[in-house]
Design a protein around this motif. Structure first.
Motif, PDB file in Angstrom:
ATOM      1  N   MET A  10       0.834  -1.195   0.000  1.00 33.70           N
ATOM      2  CA  MET A  10       0.000   0.000   0.000  1.00 33.70           C
ATOM      3  C   MET A  10       0.874   1.253   0.000  1.00 33.70           C
ATOM      4  O   MET A  10       0.574   2.200  -0.708  1.00 33.70           O
ATOM      5  N   ASN A  11       1.949   1.258   0.846  1.00 34.25           N
ATOM      6  CA  ASN A  11       2.826   2.417   0.889  1.00 34.25           C
ATOM      7  C   ASN A  11       3.548   2.623  -0.432  1.00 34.25           C
ATOM      8  O   ASN A  11       3.791   3.765  -0.839  1.00 34.25           O
ATOM      9  N   LYS A  12       3.905   1.497  -1.102  1.00 36.44           N
ATOM     10  CA  LYS A  12       4.583   1.600  -2.394  1.00 36.44           C
ATOM     11  C   LYS A  12       3.647   2.231  -3.427  1.00 36.44           C
ATOM     12  O   LYS A  12       4.067   3.041  -4.249  1.00 36.44           O
ATOM     13  N   MET A  13       2.373   1.886  -3.375  1.00 38.73           N
ATOM     14  CA  MET A  13       1.387   2.438  -4.306  1.00 38.73           C
ATOM     15  C   MET A  13       1.191   3.944  -4.063  1.00 38.73           C
ATOM     16  O   MET A  13       1.106   4.714  -5.016  1.00 38.73           O
ATOM     17  N   LYS A  14       1.152   4.365  -2.793  1.00 36.96           N
ATOM     18  CA  LYS A  14       1.027   5.785  -2.465  1.00 36.96           C
ATOM     19  C   LYS A  14       2.243   6.558  -2.968  1.00 36.96           C
ATOM     20  O   LYS A  14       2.115   7.666  -3.482  1.00 36.96           O
ATOM     21  N   SER A  15       3.403   5.985  -2.838  1.00 37.32           N
ATOM     22  CA  SER A  15       4.627   6.638  -3.304  1.00 37.32           C
ATOM     23  C   SER A  15       4.608   6.803  -4.821  1.00 37.32           C
ATOM     24  O   SER A  15       4.962   7.862  -5.348  1.00 37.32           O
ATOM     25  N   ILE A  16       4.194   5.754  -5.514  1.00 34.79           N
ATOM     26  CA  ILE A  16       4.132   5.824  -6.990  1.00 34.79           C
ATOM     27  C   ILE A  16       3.102   6.859  -7.429  1.00 34.79           C
ATOM     28  O   ILE A  16       3.361   7.662  -8.327  1.00 34.79           O
ATOM     29  N   LEU A  17       1.926   6.884  -6.796  1.00 36.44           N
ATOM     30  CA  LEU A  17       0.899   7.882  -7.134  1.00 36.44           C
ATOM     31  C   LEU A  17       1.388   9.298  -6.824  1.00 36.44           C
ATOM     32  O   LEU A  17       1.123  10.237  -7.580  1.00 36.44           O
ATOM     33  N   GLY A  18       2.119   9.475  -5.733  1.00 29.55           N
ATOM     34  CA  GLY A  18       2.668  10.786  -5.394  1.00 29.55           C
ATOM     35  C   GLY A  18       3.679  11.258  -6.418  1.00 29.55           C
ATOM     36  O   GLY A  18       3.697  12.439  -6.805  1.00 29.55           O
ATOM     37  N   ILE A  53       3.821  10.293  -9.600  1.00 33.41           N
ATOM     38  CA  ILE A  53       3.073  10.585 -10.835  1.00 33.41           C
ATOM     39  C   ILE A  53       2.389  11.951 -10.730  1.00 33.41           C
ATOM     40  O   ILE A  53       2.406  12.749 -11.672  1.00 33.41           O
ATOM     41  N   TRP A  54       1.795  12.232  -9.589  1.00 32.18           N
ATOM     42  CA  TRP A  54       1.121  13.516  -9.361  1.00 32.18           C
ATOM     43  C   TRP A  54       2.117  14.676  -9.465  1.00 32.18           C
ATOM     44  O   TRP A  54       1.839  15.697 -10.089  1.00 32.18           O
ATOM     45  N   ALA A  55       3.294  14.519  -8.871  1.00 40.99           N
ATOM     46  CA  ALA A  55       4.330  15.558  -8.912  1.00 40.99           C
ATOM     47  C   ALA A  55       4.815  15.769 -10.344  1.00 40.99           C
ATOM     48  O   ALA A  55       5.010  16.918 -10.783  1.00 40.99           O
ATOM     49  N   LEU A  56       5.028  14.691 -11.090  1.00 43.43           N
ATOM     50  CA  LEU A  56       5.472  14.821 -12.482  1.00 43.43           C
ATOM     51  C   LEU A  56       4.400  15.485 -13.347  1.00 43.43           C
ATOM     52  O   LEU A  56       4.713  16.305 -14.214  1.00 43.43           O
ATOM     53  N   ALA A  57       3.139  15.136 -13.109  1.00 38.50           N
ATOM     54  CA  ALA A  57       2.048  15.766 -13.863  1.00 38.50           C
ATOM     55  C   ALA A  57       2.012  17.272 -13.585  1.00 38.50           C
ATOM     56  O   ALA A  57       1.850  18.085 -14.501  1.00 38.50           O
ATOM     57  N   GLY A  58       2.174  17.650 -12.330  1.00 31.50           N
ATOM     58  CA  GLY A  58       2.209  19.071 -11.979  1.00 31.50           C
ATOM     59  C   GLY A  58       3.381  19.783 -12.623  1.00 31.50           C
ATOM     60  O   GLY A  58       3.255  20.913 -13.121  1.00 31.50           O
ATOM     61  N   LEU A  59       4.543  19.155 -12.651  1.00 30.12           N
ATOM     62  CA  LEU A  59       5.724  19.738 -13.274  1.00 30.12           C
ATOM     63  C   LEU A  59       5.504  19.942 -14.773  1.00 30.12           C
ATOM     64  O   LEU A  59       5.854  20.991 -15.318  1.00 30.12           O
ATOM     65  N   ILE A  60       4.922  18.964 -15.418  1.00 30.47           N
ATOM     66  CA  ILE A  60       4.648  19.080 -16.861  1.00 30.47           C
ATOM     67  C   ILE A  60       3.657  20.212 -17.124  1.00 30.47           C
ATOM     68  O   ILE A  60       3.831  21.014 -18.057  1.00 30.47           O
ATOM     69  N   ILE A  61       2.619  20.312 -16.321  1.00 33.62           N
ATOM     70  CA  ILE A  61       1.632  21.391 -16.488  1.00 33.62           C
ATOM     71  C   ILE A  61       2.297  22.762 -16.328  1.00 33.62           C
ATOM     72  O   ILE A  61       2.066  23.673 -17.119  1.00 33.62           O
TER      73      ILE A  61
END
Length: 148
Positions: A1-9, A11-19
């Protein structure tokens, strides 16, 4: 579960950077487009309100603005009216103003433009006094306190 939260975090940070990278070059254009939208306008507490009518004299003109009673959550009991003198102003101005354009004079304002002394003589009970009177880039401006 913690690994999934880290991966989603991540991805979210990279999406924000791209935007941010995509939007940054166009910020000036976006802000200009947004500022010209019909719902965007300067608060009348800062602008003095919309011009209600103008009164012309030989050397100058007075823009009488609509009374402003706006507050953060609604209309306030106390407000103001702003007057703007434009043109070739004399060193001493005396004007009788009907701010609500009902045919009856509401106050007399005397302005000494040399030393910024301003006297106000209320003729209407809703006029409570002088807020500010100052020189501007276009001439002179005064705000008169009002009650509803």
């Amino acid at each position: 579960m913690n690994k999934m939260k880290s991966i989603l975090g991540i991805i979210w940070a990279l999406a924000g950077l791209i935007i941010i990278i995509v939007l940054f070059p166009g910020l000036t254009g976006y802000s200009k487009a947004l500022s010209s939208a019909p719902f965007m306008r300067i608060n009348p507490n800062y602008s003095g309100g919309e011009i209600f009518y103008s009164k012309s004299h030989a050397e100058y003109k007075i823009d009488i603005r609509k009374p402003v009673f706006s507050g953060l959550t609604g209309e306030k009991e106390h407000g103001f009216i702003q007057l703007d003198w434009r043109g070739n102003l004399a060193s001493y101005l005396i004007d009788t103003i009907d701010y609500n354009n009902d045919g009856e004079n509401d106050f007399i304002i005397n302005i000494n433009t040399l030393n910024s002394e301003t006297e106000l003589e209320p003729l209407n009970g809703k006029v409570t006094g002088l807020n500010i009177s100052t020189s501007t880039s276009y001439g002179w401006s005064s705000r008169i306190n009002l009650i509803k």
